[in-house]
Design an enzyme around this catalytic site. Sequence first.
Site, PDB file in Angstrom:
ATOM      1  N   GLY A  13       0.838  -1.210   0.000  1.00 47.89           N
ATOM      2  CA  GLY A  13       0.000   0.000   0.000  1.00 47.89           C
ATOM      3  C   GLY A  13       0.862   1.245   0.000  1.00 47.89           C
ATOM      4  O   GLY A  13       0.544   2.248   0.640  1.00 47.89           O
ATOM      5  N   ALA A  14       1.980   1.191  -0.753  1.00 41.67           N
ATOM      6  CA  ALA A  14       2.995   2.255  -0.658  1.00 41.67           C
ATOM      7  C   ALA A  14       2.923   3.268  -1.792  1.00 41.67           C
ATOM      8  O   ALA A  14       3.847   4.050  -1.985  1.00 41.67           O
ATOM      9  CB  ALA A  14       4.386   1.631  -0.568  1.00 41.67           C
ATOM     10  N   ARG A  16       0.940   5.713  -1.804  1.00 36.58           N
ATOM     11  CA  ARG A  16       0.619   7.022  -1.208  1.00 36.58           C
ATOM     12  C   ARG A  16       0.541   6.899   0.318  1.00 36.58           C
ATOM     13  O   ARG A  16       0.709   5.800   0.873  1.00 36.58           O
ATOM     14  CB  ARG A  16      -0.711   7.523  -1.763  1.00 36.58           C
ATOM     15  CG  ARG A  16      -1.874   6.633  -1.359  1.00 36.58           C
ATOM     16  CD  ARG A  16      -3.207   7.163  -1.855  1.00 36.58           C
ATOM     17  NE  ARG A  16      -4.274   6.515  -1.119  1.00 36.58           N
ATOM     18  CZ  ARG A  16      -5.402   6.087  -1.671  1.00 36.58           C
ATOM     19  NH1 ARG A  16      -5.611   6.249  -2.949  1.00 36.58           N
ATOM     20  NH2 ARG A  16      -6.321   5.519  -0.926  1.00 36.58           N
ATOM     21  N   ASP A  63      -2.309  -7.352  -5.531  1.00 37.30           N
ATOM     22  CA  ASP A  63      -3.405  -7.319  -4.565  1.00 37.30           C
ATOM     23  C   ASP A  63      -2.995  -8.243  -3.418  1.00 37.30           C
ATOM     24  O   ASP A  63      -2.898  -9.462  -3.605  1.00 37.30           O
ATOM     25  CB  ASP A  63      -4.694  -7.819  -5.235  1.00 37.30           C
ATOM     26  CG  ASP A  63      -5.866  -7.889  -4.271  1.00 37.30           C
ATOM     27  OD1 ASP A  63      -5.648  -7.751  -3.047  1.00 37.30           O
ATOM     28  OD2 ASP A  63      -7.001  -8.092  -4.739  1.00 37.30           O
ATOM     29  N   SER A 142      -4.369   0.192  14.368  1.00 33.63           N
ATOM     30  CA  SER A 142      -5.009   1.505  14.396  1.00 33.63           C
ATOM     31  C   SER A 142      -5.574   1.753  15.785  1.00 33.63           C
ATOM     32  O   SER A 142      -5.886   0.809  16.521  1.00 33.63           O
ATOM     33  CB  SER A 142      -6.170   1.517  13.387  1.00 33.63           C
ATOM     34  OG  SER A 142      -6.996   2.633  13.596  1.00 33.63           O
ATOM     35  N   TYR A 154     -13.465  -2.764  10.379  1.00 31.86           N
ATOM     36  CA  TYR A 154     -12.088  -2.234  10.471  1.00 31.86           C
ATOM     37  C   TYR A 154     -11.520  -2.430  11.890  1.00 31.86           C
ATOM     38  O   TYR A 154     -10.363  -2.824  12.056  1.00 31.86           O
ATOM     39  CB  TYR A 154     -12.136  -0.760  10.084  1.00 31.86           C
ATOM     40  CG  TYR A 154     -10.822  -0.032   9.987  1.00 31.86           C
ATOM     41  CD1 TYR A 154     -10.002  -0.166   8.866  1.00 31.86           C
ATOM     42  CD2 TYR A 154     -10.410   0.836  10.998  1.00 31.86           C
ATOM     43  CE1 TYR A 154      -8.808   0.541   8.755  1.00 31.86           C
ATOM     44  CE2 TYR A 154      -9.223   1.542  10.898  1.00 31.86           C
ATOM     45  CZ  TYR A 154      -8.423   1.393   9.776  1.00 31.86           C
ATOM     46  OH  TYR A 154      -7.243   2.099   9.678  1.00 31.86           O
ATOM     47  N   ALA A 157     -10.596  -6.027  12.331  1.00 30.85           N
ATOM     48  CA  ALA A 157      -9.376  -6.366  11.575  1.00 30.85           C
ATOM     49  C   ALA A 157      -8.140  -5.800  12.270  1.00 30.85           C
ATOM     50  O   ALA A 157      -7.117  -6.484  12.392  1.00 30.85           O
ATOM     51  CB  ALA A 157      -9.481  -5.833  10.150  1.00 30.85           C
ATOM     52  N   LYS A 158      -8.227  -4.552  12.742  1.00 29.58           N
ATOM     53  CA  LYS A 158      -7.054  -3.919  13.352  1.00 29.58           C
ATOM     54  C   LYS A 158      -6.719  -4.526  14.713  1.00 29.58           C
ATOM     55  O   LYS A 158      -5.548  -4.574  15.110  1.00 29.58           O
ATOM     56  CB  LYS A 158      -7.261  -2.408  13.451  1.00 29.58           C
ATOM     57  CG  LYS A 158      -7.275  -1.695  12.086  1.00 29.58           C
ATOM     58  CD  LYS A 158      -6.062  -2.028  11.242  1.00 29.58           C
ATOM     59  CE  LYS A 158      -5.800  -1.042  10.128  1.00 29.58           C
ATOM     60  NZ  LYS A 158      -4.676  -1.473   9.254  1.00 29.58           N
TER      61      LYS A 158
HETATM   62  P1  NAP Z   1      -4.383   5.230   2.082  1.00 24.88           P
HETATM   63  O1  NAP Z   1      -3.878   6.608   1.826  1.00 24.88           O
HETATM   64  O2  NAP Z   1      -5.794   4.900   1.744  1.00 24.88           O
HETATM   65  O3  NAP Z   1      -3.384   4.204   1.367  1.00 24.88           O
HETATM   66  C1  NAP Z   1      -3.612   2.832   1.394  1.00 24.88           C
HETATM   67  C2  NAP Z   1      -2.991   2.212   0.173  1.00 24.88           C
HETATM   68  O4  NAP Z   1      -3.241   0.789   0.229  1.00 24.88           O
HETATM   69  C3  NAP Z   1      -3.631   2.726  -1.142  1.00 24.88           C
HETATM   70  O5  NAP Z   1      -2.613   3.099  -2.060  1.00 24.88           O
HETATM   71  C4  NAP Z   1      -4.422   1.525  -1.614  1.00 24.88           C
HETATM   72  O6  NAP Z   1      -4.523   1.414  -3.033  1.00 24.88           O
HETATM   73  C5  NAP Z   1      -3.588   0.373  -1.080  1.00 24.88           C
HETATM   74  N1  NAP Z   1      -4.346  -0.870  -1.091  1.00 24.88           N
HETATM   75  C6  NAP Z   1      -5.649  -1.055  -0.778  1.00 24.88           C
HETATM   76  N2  NAP Z   1      -6.002  -2.325  -0.945  1.00 24.88           N
HETATM   77  C7  NAP Z   1      -4.897  -2.984  -1.376  1.00 24.88           C
HETATM   78  C8  NAP Z   1      -4.634  -4.316  -1.728  1.00 24.88           C
HETATM   79  N3  NAP Z   1      -5.587  -5.275  -1.677  1.00 24.88           N
HETATM   80  N4  NAP Z   1      -3.383  -4.660  -2.133  1.00 24.88           N
HETATM   81  C9  NAP Z   1      -2.414  -3.710  -2.219  1.00 24.88           C
HETATM   82  N5  NAP Z   1      -2.604  -2.422  -1.883  1.00 24.88           N
HETATM   83  C10 NAP Z   1      -3.837  -2.055  -1.478  1.00 24.88           C
HETATM   84  O7  NAP Z   1      -4.214   4.839   3.621  1.00 24.88           O
HETATM   85  P2  NAP Z   1      -3.275   5.380   4.799  1.00 24.88           P
HETATM   86  O8  NAP Z   1      -4.036   6.356   5.566  1.00 24.88           O
HETATM   87  O9  NAP Z   1      -1.917   5.699   4.289  1.00 24.88           O
HETATM   88  O10 NAP Z   1      -3.216   4.055   5.695  1.00 24.88           O
HETATM   89  C11 NAP Z   1      -2.159   3.114   5.650  1.00 24.88           C
HETATM   90  C12 NAP Z   1      -2.402   2.072   6.745  1.00 24.88           C
HETATM   91  O11 NAP Z   1      -2.458   2.720   8.012  1.00 24.88           O
HETATM   92  C13 NAP Z   1      -3.702   1.305   6.575  1.00 24.88           C
HETATM   93  O12 NAP Z   1      -3.523  -0.030   6.981  1.00 24.88           O
HETATM   94  C14 NAP Z   1      -4.634   2.022   7.526  1.00 24.88           C
HETATM   95  O13 NAP Z   1      -5.681   1.198   7.926  1.00 24.88           O
HETATM   96  C15 NAP Z   1      -3.684   2.380   8.648  1.00 24.88           C
HETATM   97  N6  NAP Z   1      -4.137   3.512   9.462  1.00 24.88           N
HETATM   98  C16 NAP Z   1      -4.323   4.763   8.932  1.00 24.88           C
HETATM   99  C17 NAP Z   1      -4.752   5.800   9.762  1.00 24.88           C
HETATM  100  C18 NAP Z   1      -4.966   7.206   9.254  1.00 24.88           C
HETATM  101  O14 NAP Z   1      -5.407   8.051  10.061  1.00 24.88           O
HETATM  102  N7  NAP Z   1      -4.697   7.517   8.016  1.00 24.88           N
HETATM  103  C19 NAP Z   1      -4.995   5.560  11.121  1.00 24.88           C
HETATM  104  C20 NAP Z   1      -4.815   4.285  11.618  1.00 24.88           C
HETATM  105  C21 NAP Z   1      -4.367   3.272  10.791  1.00 24.88           C
HETATM  106  P3  NAP Z   1      -5.804   1.988  -3.818  1.00 24.88           P
HETATM  107  O15 NAP Z   1      -5.705   3.455  -3.731  1.00 24.88           O
HETATM  108  O16 NAP Z   1      -5.620   1.488  -5.216  1.00 24.88           O
HETATM  109  O17 NAP Z   1      -7.008   1.451  -3.115  1.00 24.88           O
END
Ligand code: NAP
Length: 253
Positions: A13-14, A16, A63, A142, A154, A157-158
């Site tokens: 998921g890198a 962005r 994926d 999370s 969510y 899962a977390k």
């Molecule tokens: P994000 O900006 O939505 O980035 C997540 C990335 O994962 C996206 O590029 C997405 O691709 C990719 N992805 C989704 N499904 C996938 C799959 N099946 N295989 C490969 N890649 C996949 O999220 P983020 O905020 O950076 O979050 C990163 C992690 O931190 C996540 O696990 C999230 O649950 C956790 N987290 C985030 C927060 C927060 O406040 N942001 C807080 C707690 C935990 P697509 O764009 O193509 O879908």
Amino acid sequence: MSTTEQRVAVVTGAARGIGAATAIRLAAEGRAVAVIDLDEAACKDTVQQIQAAGGKAIAVGCDVSDEAQVEAAVARIADELGAPTVLVNNAGVLRDNLLFKMSASDWDTVMNVHLRGAFLMSKACQKHMVDAGFGRIVNLSSSSALGNRGQVNYSAAKAGLQGFTKTLAKELGKFGITANSVAPGFIVTEMTKATAERVGMGFEDFQAAAATQIPVQRVGRPDDIANAIAFFTGDAAGFVSGQVMYVAGGPLN
Ligand code: NAP
């Protein structure tokens, strides 16, 4: 491993957000980085940033919930970069809804990406780690693991990832592999932007409101999480395993 050999890190998921910041940070620390996301082309930006700074990276479309794709991706990474011995299971999705409105498919999607994805990636990488006698696995949990309205899928899962992490730590410790979990609070990414849209708030107002509830009085940035991940994945952190670190600007009740 010789001291000149570069460790290979895989970040899912890198394309962005937190994953991109983590990939860039690990590359700056000298790792060769496999930048995984659903769409290989979407990884280009992260890879280019790493290369522009003199680092080594490849883009890998995969994926993480698909077993055949995961196995092919890890085989390609081992072939092109070397044995992956650092793994950050970061890929994530939201399918928020109140329980009575949540579809089974939204439940399954969230379980599949977060839990099945972390399981498949860890299983595929661990054999390289065992052979190397070294490994670092970090799973993104999370603050929602403690419960959050509208996120029964969510949150489950977390929270599940925390149990997964502790069990990996127990099973894999004797091979020089550690497993830890970083549990972010509010981080400014596309994910929190989507949440703001869902609740009908402008993103700036949403961030400002969140900041008032956080002891350090600001929302988090992807680099705040990359810093914690860099600690857990470092060679020096070999005696730290099975831990969950909340990175949320304060303690959570
Ligand atoms: P994000 O900006 O939505 O980035 C997540 C990335 O994962 C996206 O590029 C997405 O691709 C990719 N992805 C989704 N499904 C996938 C799959 N099946 N295989 C490969 N890649 C996949 O999220 P983020 O905020 O950076 O979050 C990163 C992690 O931190 C996540 O696990 C999230 O649950 C956790 N987290 C985030 C927060 C927060 O406040 N942001 C807080 C707690 C935990 P697509 O764009 O193509 O879908």
